[in-house]
Design a protein around this motif. Structure first.
Motif, PDB file in Angstrom:
ATOM      1  N   UNK A 174      -5.655  -8.109 -16.561  1.00 26.84           N
ATOM      2  CA  UNK A 174      -4.517  -7.192 -16.496  1.00 26.84           C
ATOM      3  C   UNK A 174      -3.939  -7.216 -15.079  1.00 26.84           C
ATOM      4  N   UNK A 175      -2.690  -7.676 -14.926  1.00 29.52           N
ATOM      5  CA  UNK A 175      -2.104  -7.732 -13.593  1.00 29.52           C
ATOM      6  C   UNK A 175      -1.678  -6.339 -13.108  1.00 29.52           C
ATOM      7  N   UNK A 176      -1.743  -6.154 -11.825  1.00 27.09           N
ATOM      8  CA  UNK A 176      -1.298  -4.917 -11.182  1.00 27.09           C
ATOM      9  C   UNK A 176       0.099  -5.173 -10.621  1.00 27.09           C
ATOM     10  N   UNK A 177       1.043  -4.318 -10.980  1.00 25.49           N
ATOM     11  CA  UNK A 177       2.401  -4.443 -10.473  1.00 25.49           C
ATOM     12  C   UNK A 177       2.519  -3.698  -9.151  1.00 25.49           C
ATOM     13  N   UNK A 178       3.210  -4.296  -8.210  1.00 25.69           N
ATOM     14  CA  UNK A 178       3.461  -3.614  -6.939  1.00 25.69           C
ATOM     15  C   UNK A 178       4.580  -2.587  -7.089  1.00 25.69           C
TER      16      UNK A 178
END
Length: 185
Positions: free
Chosen positions: A80-84
């Protein structure tokens, strides 16, 4: 008179058996081939019957696909990518489902996450223009959940955003969120 549902299903099964044989170019009763492989006109009919059989099977299948509950492992959580950029819970839930949900699994819902956040005092209800909204508590602000009010067509709305720290927090607590939902059911 017998159960009409059973009678219907019996007739449907017989019809599907006939369609299956006919779609293979075989007489349903005798098992004899209806034509030779060179007969193009009959091949079209066979293809059509095969398609009709598939459609009927899909339409009258009484056993809907059974999906398992959404679940995660440490490995799937790592996908799961973390959005900035701060995200709404709807968008973040989509990202979770796109990256951690496996085939045959129910989707995680944003309301499952916000329900858990509410139960754990990260969100509270607040009335904004006569409508209840879940808004962040100071505890939520500390982990990166923020709220802002915007106006569209002279109506005020509230939206919560989840920054990268809040996203990490939710990912770290996905098992608790999922388990909490299962206990409620």
């Amino acid at each position: 008179m017998g159960n009409s549902k059973n009678s219907y299903h019996e007739k449907l099964n017989v019809a599907l058996m006939y369609l299956d044989k006919l779609s293979q170019g075989i007489h349903p009763n005798s098992g004899v081939s209806l034509f030779d492989a060179q007969d193009k006109a009959n091949i079209g009919i066979v293809n059509c019957l095969s398609f009709v059989k598939e459609v009927i099977n899909k339409q009258f299948d009484d056993t809907p696909e059974v999906l398992v509950d959404f679940s995660v492992t440490e490995k799937t959580k790592s996908f799961i990518p973390i959005s900035q950029e701060p995200l709404s819970i709807s968008r973040f839930t989509e990202i979770i489902n796109e990256n951690a949900r496996e085939p045959g699994m129910n989707r995680l819902r944003g309301r499952q996450i916000t329900g858990w956040l509410y139960k754990n005092n990260y969100l509270k209800y607040e009335d904004i223009n006569g409508k209840p909204y879940r808004v962040p508590t100071p505890k939520a602000n500390a982990i990166g959940i923020n709220s802002y009010v915007y106006t569209r067509q002279d109506v005020e709305y509230s939206i919560n955003t989840y920054d990268s720290n809040a996203q990490r927090f939710i990912i770290e607590h996905l098992e608790d969120i999922i388990e909490d939902r299962l206990i409620e059911e």
